[in-house]
Enzyme design. Structure first.
Site, mmCIF file in Angstrom:
data_model
loop_
_atom_site.group_PDB
_atom_site.id
_atom_site.type_symbol
_atom_site.label_atom_id
_atom_site.label_comp_id
_atom_site.label_asym_id
_atom_site.label_seq_id
_atom_site.Cartn_x
_atom_site.Cartn_y
_atom_site.Cartn_z
ATOM 1 N N CYS A 44 -13.572 13.027 -9.353
ATOM 2 C CA CYS A 44 -12.680 12.164 -10.125
ATOM 3 C C CYS A 44 -11.593 13.043 -10.731
ATOM 4 O O CYS A 44 -11.895 13.952 -11.514
ATOM 5 C CB CYS A 44 -13.478 11.465 -11.231
ATOM 6 S SG CYS A 44 -12.473 10.470 -12.338
ATOM 7 N N CYS A 85 -6.108 10.522 -6.868
ATOM 8 C CA CYS A 85 -7.211 9.713 -7.391
ATOM 9 C C CYS A 85 -8.158 9.535 -6.213
ATOM 10 O O CYS A 85 -7.707 9.162 -5.110
ATOM 11 C CB CYS A 85 -6.711 8.359 -7.889
ATOM 12 S SG CYS A 85 -8.035 7.187 -8.265
#
Ligand code: DGL
Length: 258
Positions: free
Chosen positions: A73, A184
């Site tokens: 992440c 992302c």
């Protein structure tokens, strides 16, 4: 005692590194953990996020007995890697936007960064750009709605292409941008839908292969996989169960965060 490889994200984004990890570490046991109760991370305040990420990762490390934590992440890594490395006893592999490889291949010296609101604005991201892309123009685009569209896709629903087109439109305002960093971990999972949103061919670059390579370097002896890989989630969710099953994980068990 060797432990499994723990992969952590707010939602399904970390699944984008799973096939690369399986390729690099065939036969290693994986555990997927996500903080779906608090998804999305990209719009939350930093102070709250650091405490939350630390609490979830501590709980997941304890519940999994892992030998390494892969923070799959960007929003978490660009903020909380130092805190995680200070407080956890296992090696931590982070995921940060692939600015360096993008700058290495861009011919026009104009690259795009597609990431969450949090990641595009982080000092960590500023430093990556100053260090590796100081001779590039970098167009930063906050693309939080794409997190939700990815969650829908992996749950077996149709993402809304008009949202993908609208959110990515700022990348195409000038004709010379030739490389887009998918900053992302959710976004590589949109695959062809992102390609369809681009009015011309551009290179899409993400960090997943680099994360798998780094994980293989720090993992001395991972536990061997026995049966299906396991998963953990902070809230019960049938759509998430369906998403993780597509990558071969069993139904998420509830992760209690202290
Ligand atoms: N997958 C996460 C990332 O790489 C973020 C998704 C979210 O906003 O929770 O940044």
């Amino acid at each position: 005692m060797p432990g499994p490889i723990l992969i952590f994200d707010s939602g399904v984004g970390g699944l984008s590194v799973v096939s690369h990890l399986r390729h690099r570490l065939p036969g290693a046991a994986l555990i997927y953990a996500c903080d779906n109760a608090m998804l999305p991370y990209g719009l939350r305040p930093d102070e709250w996020l650091v405490a939350r990420i630390l609490a979830v990762c501590q709980a997941a490390v304890a519940a999994s007995g892992c030998s390494v934590l892969v923070v799959a992440c960007n929003t978490a890594s660009t903020l909380a890697l130092d805190a995680l490395r200070t407080h956890l006893s296992v090696p931590v592999v982070g995921t940060v936007p692939a600015i360096k490889p993008a700058a290495a291949v861009s011919r026009s010296r104009h690259i795009g960064l597609l990431a969450t609101s949090a990641t595009v604005a982080r000092p960590y991201t500023d430093r990556l750009i100053e260090t590796f892309a100081s001779d590039c123009r970098v167009t930063r685009v906050a693309a939080d709605p794409l997190v939700h569209e990815t969650e829908r896709l992996l749950a077996g629903e149709q993402p809304d292409q008009s949202i993908i087109d609208r959110v990515t439109a700022p990348l195409w305002e000038t004709a010379d941008l030739d490389t887009v960093v998918l900053g992302c971990t959710h976004f590589p999972l949109l695959g062809e839908r992102l390609v369809a949103a681009a009015p011309r061919p551009v290179r899409l670059i993400d960090s997943s292969e680099a994360i798998a390579r780094r994980t293989a370097q720090v993992t001395i002896e991972p536990a061997p996989a026995v049966g299906r890989d396991r998963s953990l989630a902070t809230a019960p969710d049938a759509r998430l169960a369906r998403a993780v099953a597509t990558l071969g994980f069993d139904e998420p068990r509830l992760l209690i965060v202290g």
